[in-house]
Design an enzyme around this catalytic site. Structure first.
Site, mmCIF file in Angstrom:
data_model
loop_
_atom_site.group_PDB
_atom_site.id
_atom_site.type_symbol
_atom_site.label_atom_id
_atom_site.label_comp_id
_atom_site.label_asym_id
_atom_site.label_seq_id
_atom_site.Cartn_x
_atom_site.Cartn_y
_atom_site.Cartn_z
ATOM 1 N N ASP A 1 -39.311 5.293 -34.509
ATOM 2 C CA ASP A 1 -39.148 4.353 -35.610
ATOM 3 C C ASP A 1 -38.579 5.069 -36.837
ATOM 4 O OD1 ASP A 1 -39.787 1.636 -36.721
ATOM 5 O OD2 ASP A 1 -41.039 2.833 -38.062
ATOM 6 N N GLU B 1 -34.334 4.804 -33.585
ATOM 7 C CA GLU B 1 -33.930 3.705 -34.458
ATOM 8 C C GLU B 1 -33.224 4.349 -35.655
ATOM 9 O OE1 GLU B 1 -35.791 -0.033 -37.013
ATOM 10 O OE2 GLU B 1 -36.785 1.917 -36.990
#
Length: 555
Positions: free
Chosen positions: A232, A291
């Site tokens: 993330d 990401e």
């Protein structure tokens, strides 16, 4: 697909022979993720086994045969670790556990065993940029006071301007990126940095203890048998020395891209080189997918040979129905593949994006374009990710404002709840369209009336449904991978005109997307299309896979 003397027999999505071509008979030896398809599961919205209105790990276990039958290679689970749930799990309280609302660590181990038995790899989310204010180390830092060693794990400092935050940085969710550590204290004047919600303090990656902690986190899950991790905010972690004011203060939420002092700092690559060594140390190397919400030329740097294996193709994922935009993104990603060696990782939907049915125009036309978009991305070179419900063609849901839970809504006026509404399994709403085992429990987000028309049950017997198309595409893709016709590193040409986009692989596999107002003629041999082809013409708002022989002369 079967091997015959002098060539390989190619079948279309319905199983009919359409061509025989001369290709290498050996299956690809590349890593599974280079052409693999991963199905993203949002645990709280997938399947509720214990009847409390929130999805859980046992619910996922019970539905694993459905996922396997789609034909995907693995699943990615968004956070299921202990969390206060302010940001639906991305405010992690304990990186090495399971939140009781989802089950237990034993449930996770069972999910892992069952997934592997079905041939599915399992990826988890790792959130290294920030944590939760309920994390024991942050609570310890608050108690320890200004100047303490405990506070050095975070970005905590007093403000030179007294009552104002230490700098002008803005949160991705809206508002200042700083909050007082102890706002009621007259002696503790420290502020803490949170690039997301105030419930999500940023770790200080200048502190070696943070590096060591995340080594342990990754090892914990990899040792249990997890096949990889989605990282993330992978372009975050490091901030500019001294945390000076940003030259640009964004007026819109943009994923940090407009603040060069808060993301994409050069030292972040040291982290992923370190993690890559760890991932590669296992007998079956673990996948690292980032990401990285940057332009292709910057995001590709995270996939250099000694860093992560993949990053999501965000420059493509956020596009509308735009052939020039699609072709430009394709060419840029191909240039980056040639430069750094890693193929793109395609996705059109995830838990943060507006559903493609709605984004591509809504209604019947949006649904046709969503079908075409899904088929297209599954035909593009590299890995692909499908988000739960995408295979059903569900639209974005307009969740009533008083029921929205996304912190982006309360702080920035943007809600992602509409892409997170619980999954429809059955056509009727007796038990929340099959989402929960309880006849009375309310799903954690409301499902709209008529949600059952998109359900698995409604689409299973409809030969023209999005679900059946997805299964056909995944089955055909696997056949093409097996015989070397779907080759992510083979090279590609992207072309566009006013009516269509065409991607052509050097292997001769082409994806044609009719993006104008008129039907377009199809070259080559049709393998599969999102809408019926009439007299050799692909209708508007449709996509097709075709075989071009050796692929030469088509540019």
């Amino acid at each position: 697909m079967t091997r015959k003397s002098g060539g390989t027999e190619i079948v279309d999505g319905a199983g009919a022979t359409v061509a025989t071509v001369d290709v290498d008979s050996q299956a690809s030896t590349a890593a599974w993720w280079e052409s693999g398809v991963v199905y993203q599961v949002y645990p709280r919205s997938f399947a509720d086994a214990d009847g409390d209105g929130t999805g859980d790990l046992q619910g996922i276990i019970e539905r694993l045969p459905y996922i396997a039958a789609l034909g995907v290679n693995g699943i990615w689970l968004t956070p299921f670790q202990p969390s206060p749930g302010v940001d639906q799990g991305y405010d992690v309280q304990d990186y090495c556990g399971v939140d009781p609302q989802f089950g237990t660590l034993e449930d996770f181990d069972e999910l892992l065993r069952c997934s592997h038995a079905l041939g599915l790899r399992v990826l988890i989310d790792v959130v290294p940029n920030h944590t939760s204010t309920e994390h024991p180390l942050f609570k310890e830092a608050l108690a320890a006071g200004p100047g303490s060693q405990a506070r050095q794990l975070f970005h905590m400092q007093p403000s030179a301007a007294g009552s104002a935050p230490p700098n002008n940085w803005q949160s991705v969710f809206g508002g200042p990126a700083w909050s007082r550590a102890n706002p009621e204290s007259e002696t503790d004047t420290d502020w803490y940095l949170h690039l997301f919600s105030p419930a999500q303090p940023d770790w200080n990656w200048e502190n070696s203890a943070v590096w060591e902690m995340f080594d342990d986190v990754l090892s914990f899950w990899f040792d249990r048998g997890v096949d990889g991790a989605r990282i993330d905010v992978a372009h975050g972690l490091f901030k500019a020395e001294g945390l000076p004011d940003s030259p640009v203060v964004p007026t819109v939420i943009d994923g940090l891209r407009s603040n060069p002092l808060a993301m994409d700092r050069e030292r972040v690559h040291e982290v992923y080189r370190r993690w890559r060594r760890l991932a590669d140390s296992y007998e079956s190397p673990r996948l690292l997918v980032g990401e990285v919400n940057l332009e292709p030329e910057r995001s590709a740097r995270y996939t250099r040979p000694d860093e992560m294996h993949q990053t999501f193709a965000f420059a493509f994922a956020r596009l509308g129905w735009d052939p020039e935009g699609w072709a430009d993104a394709g060419r840029r990603f191909e240039a980056m593949r040639l430069r750094y060696g890693a193929s793109p990782t395609w996705a059109l939907e995830n838990h943060d994006l507006v559903r493609t049915v709605t984004r591509f125009g809504g209604g019947e036309r949006g649904a046709r374009r969503a079908r075409a978009g899904a088929l297209s991305t599954l035909g593009f070179p590299g890995g692909a990710y499908l988000y739960q419900g995408q295979e059903l063609g569900v639209p974005e849901v307009d969740v009533p404002e008083h029921l929205r839970l996304d912190p982006m809504w309360s702080r920035g006026g943007v809600s992602r709840d509409g892409a997170r509404v619980p999954f429809p399994w059955t056509a009727d709403d007796e038990k929340s369209y099959g989402f929960t085992t309880s006849a009375t429990a309310e799903p954690w987000l409301p499902q709209p009336e008529g949600w059952g028309q998109y359900s698995v049950e409604a689409q299973e017997t409809d030969a023209a449904s999005m679900l059946i198309l997805t299964r056909k595409a995944l089955r055909l893709r696997a056949e093409l991978v097996e015989r070397g016709l779907f080759a992510p590193h083979a090279g590609a040409v992207w072309s566009v005109d006013q009516q269509s986009l065409t991607y052509l692989s050097a292997t001769g596999l082409a994806v044609v997307v009719a993006m104008g107002e008129s039907p377009v003629p199809l070259p080559g041999t049709l393998l599969l299309s999102s809408e019926p082809v009439v007299d050799g013409f692909l209708p508007a708002d449709a996509a097709a896979w075709v075989l071009m022989g050796d692929g030469r002369g088509f540019e």
